[in-house]
Design a protein around this motif. Structure first.
Motif, PDB file in Angstrom:
ATOM      1  N   GLY A 184     -18.418  -8.367   8.253  1.00 46.29           N
ATOM      2  CA  GLY A 184     -19.377  -9.620   8.622  1.00 46.29           C
ATOM      3  C   GLY A 184     -18.285 -10.660   9.263  1.00 46.29           C
ATOM      4  N   VAL A 185     -17.487 -10.899   8.480  1.00 44.71           N
ATOM      5  CA  VAL A 185     -16.320 -11.980   8.889  1.00 44.71           C
ATOM      6  C   VAL A 185     -15.426 -11.503  10.125  1.00 44.71           C
ATOM      7  N   GLY A 186     -14.837 -10.470   9.951  1.00 45.76           N
ATOM      8  CA  GLY A 186     -14.016  -9.746  10.782  1.00 45.76           C
ATOM      9  C   GLY A 186     -14.327  -9.702  12.122  1.00 45.76           C
ATOM     10  N   SER A 187     -15.704  -9.177  12.352  1.00 47.80           N
ATOM     11  CA  SER A 187     -16.374  -8.857  13.581  1.00 47.80           C
ATOM     12  C   SER A 187     -16.467 -10.080  14.334  1.00 47.80           C
ATOM     13  N   LEU A 188     -16.513 -11.135  13.777  1.00 46.50           N
ATOM     14  CA  LEU A 188     -16.840 -12.650  14.385  1.00 46.50           C
ATOM     15  C   LEU A 188     -15.260 -13.167  14.592  1.00 46.50           C
ATOM     16  N   VAL A 189     -14.555 -12.947  13.456  1.00 47.10           N
ATOM     17  CA  VAL A 189     -13.043 -13.493  13.758  1.00 47.10           C
ATOM     18  C   VAL A 189     -12.570 -12.854  15.287  1.00 47.10           C
ATOM     19  N   ILE A 190     -12.823 -11.551  15.386  1.00 52.95           N
ATOM     20  CA  ILE A 190     -12.204 -11.088  16.636  1.00 52.95           C
ATOM     21  C   ILE A 190     -12.784 -11.593  17.992  1.00 52.95           C
ATOM     22  N   GLN A 191     -14.276 -11.856  17.927  1.00 45.50           N
ATOM     23  CA  GLN A 191     -14.895 -12.387  18.980  1.00 45.50           C
ATOM     24  C   GLN A 191     -14.678 -13.825  19.227  1.00 45.50           C
ATOM     25  N   LEU A 192     -14.325 -14.533  18.055  1.00 45.44           N
ATOM     26  CA  LEU A 192     -13.873 -16.065  18.261  1.00 45.44           C
ATOM     27  C   LEU A 192     -12.549 -16.158  19.001  1.00 45.44           C
ATOM     28  N   ALA A 193     -11.526 -15.061  18.227  1.00 46.82           N
ATOM     29  CA  ALA A 193     -10.415 -15.403  18.723  1.00 46.82           C
ATOM     30  C   ALA A 193     -10.208 -15.139  20.161  1.00 46.82           C
ATOM     31  N   ARG A 194     -10.924 -14.242  20.983  1.00 43.67           N
ATOM     32  CA  ARG A 194     -11.026 -13.754  22.320  1.00 43.67           C
ATOM     33  C   ARG A 194     -11.558 -14.890  22.972  1.00 43.67           C
ATOM     34  N   LYS A 195     -13.011 -15.151  22.667  1.00 43.99           N
ATOM     35  CA  LYS A 195     -13.843 -15.984  23.622  1.00 43.99           C
ATOM     36  C   LYS A 195     -13.526 -17.542  23.352  1.00 43.99           C
ATOM     37  N   VAL A 196     -13.139 -17.951  22.159  1.00 48.92           N
ATOM     38  CA  VAL A 196     -13.200 -19.430  21.788  1.00 48.92           C
ATOM     39  C   VAL A 196     -11.688 -20.006  21.811  1.00 48.92           C
ATOM     40  N   PHE A 197     -10.823 -19.108  21.419  1.00 45.81           N
ATOM     41  CA  PHE A 197      -9.419 -19.625  20.790  1.00 45.81           C
ATOM     42  C   PHE A 197      -8.310 -19.087  21.867  1.00 45.81           C
ATOM     43  N   GLY A 198      -8.825 -18.081  22.821  1.00 45.25           N
ATOM     44  CA  GLY A 198      -7.945 -17.857  23.803  1.00 45.25           C
ATOM     45  C   GLY A 198      -6.713 -16.839  23.493  1.00 45.25           C
ATOM     46  N   ALA A 199      -6.844 -15.979  22.402  1.00 44.42           N
ATOM     47  CA  ALA A 199      -6.084 -15.011  21.893  1.00 44.42           C
ATOM     48  C   ALA A 199      -5.382 -13.902  23.040  1.00 44.42           C
ATOM     49  N   SER A 200      -4.117 -13.890  22.882  1.00 49.59           N
ATOM     50  CA  SER A 200      -3.382 -12.926  23.993  1.00 49.59           C
ATOM     51  C   SER A 200      -3.522 -11.442  23.566  1.00 49.59           C
ATOM     52  N   THR A 201      -3.283 -11.236  22.255  1.00 54.24           N
ATOM     53  CA  THR A 201      -3.444  -9.956  21.789  1.00 54.24           C
ATOM     54  C   THR A 201      -4.189  -9.943  20.576  1.00 54.24           C
ATOM     55  N   ILE A 202      -5.206  -8.990  20.318  1.00 55.98           N
ATOM     56  CA  ILE A 202      -6.052  -8.891  19.045  1.00 55.98           C
ATOM     57  C   ILE A 202      -5.725  -7.545  18.655  1.00 55.98           C
TER      58      ILE A 202
END
Ligand code: NDP
Length: 331
Positions: A184-202
């Motif tokens: 539940g949390v992890g699947s949203l961390v991945i999405q937020l890291a990419r779309k909201v926080f601008g992650a380079s690598t996930i």
């Protein structure tokens, strides 16, 4: 305290909504296993609405591990008194507003996590009933494109994901490894890291059968924890978001100056742990990402469980194998 009180079923009429004095809700009167202590009771009082609260007709609720840990008595010292109507996450319709409420009106469709501090005196009347009362600052208008089931799946998990990333100082160009990426949390961390926080690598870990799911969430590196030990791989990360309880291993896979967000289990420095704070304004801030479809609610492939199936739903969540969220709908 006795739930069953002699009261007239319908006591108050507002302009649009009738507010009954009693409701059907799941309760437990003692701590224990779901099958032993949970009861569906149709004589539970509808909570009073305080001046800063709204009363919500619950349409859907989601389960979180905190619900079963609380029911097992793990937070006894800081819990509200028994009996308890469990449930943190809610999506529903505002049917009454307190005298000082300014941001919501009757008829508004809202969602939120009803407990500001997850472990500190959580509400006695939770979201697994027909009605729940919650401070207006903890809820937000439901994203227009989501139904109640989808909206209910989000609050506690997305607020945890967001707060952990913020506390870790995550930002554009940084790399992250999510332990428990399919949950539940992890699947949203991945999405937020990419779309909201601008992650380079996930990167993220899961068992073999969920690797394709991780890829569908836009992970660059999917690690099968049944075959590889992530801490022995050459890649190192700026942040590791640990939703599993593996902080001791995680600290071996961070770059110099990196950090580990630990949601559960023992903490090894420089890892840190926090307990989520519910906040309606964060949900409002994330609503555009949900309304644009950039971030998607993930409901376990089994689908939602009916209100009468709460014991089965808890049993499933407690296997720790759910993909995304376990939701109870309709209520
Ligand atoms: P979930 O029940 O949704 O997590 C289930 C997922 O965990 C499954 O998809 C499973 O995938 C995965 N998983 C289990 N073991 C492993 C493993 N060894 N490696 C990788 N993945 C694994 O839980 P949540 O995401 O809701 O919560 C996670 C934890 O965080 C819980 O302990 C919860 O109490 C805690 N938490 C703490 C908060 C806080 O404020 N501190 C707030 C929210 C949650 P698979 O089947 O592939 O193993």
């Amino acid at each position: 305290m006795q739930w069953r009180i002699q009261q007239q079923q319908w006591t108050k009429k507002t302009e649009k909504f009738l507010v009954p004095s009693v409701q059907k809700a799941w309760i437990y009167k003692e701590y224990g296993a779901a099958k032993d202590v949970l009861q569906l009771d149709d004589g539970v009082p509808v909570p009073e609405v305080k001046e800063d609260q709204v009363l919500i007709k619950v349409c859907a609720a989601a389960l979180n591990p905190v619900d079963f840990k609380r029911r097992q008595g793990k937070f006894k010292a800081t819990d509200s008194p028994l009996p308890t109507v469990p449930g943190y996450d809610v999506a529903g319709i505002v049917i009454k507003v307190g005298s000082k409420v300014e941001g919501f009106k009757e008829g508004d469709e809202v969602y939120g996590d009803i407990n500001e501090k997850a472990l500190d005196n959580p509400k006695q009347y939770g979201s697994l009933g027909e009605y729940t009362a919650v401070e207006e600052k903890l809820v937000a208008l439901k994203p227009k494109n989501l139904d109640f089931t989808q909206a209910a799946s989000l609050p506690l998990a997305i607020l945890t994901a967001y707060e952990g990333l913020e506390r870790a100082g995550f930002g554009p160009g940084k790399s992250i490894l999510v332990l428990g990426g399919a949950g539940g949390v992890g699947s949203l961390v991945i999405q937020l890291a990419r779309k909201v926080f601008g992650a380079s690598t996930i990167a993220a870990t899961s068992s073999t059968g969920k690797l394709e799911f991780l890829k569908s969430l836009s992970t660059d590196i999917s690690i099968d924890y049944t075959k590889q030990n992530f801490e022995e791989l050459p890649e190192k990360y700026d942040v590791i978001y640990d939703a599993v309880g593996q902080c001791d291993k995680a600290v071996k896979a961070i770059k110099g100056g990196g950090s580990v967000v630990a949601l559960t289990g023992a903490v090894t420095p420089p890892g840190f742990r926090f307990v989520v704070t519910s906040n309606g304004s964060v949900l409002s801030k994330l609503n555009p990402y949900l309304e644009s479809g950039e971030i998607k609610p993930i409901i376990d492939p089994k689908g939602s469980f009916s209100f009468s199936q709460l014991v089965e739903a808890f049993s499933y969540l407690e296997t720790c194998r759910a993909t995304g969220k376990v939701v109870i709908s309709p209520i």
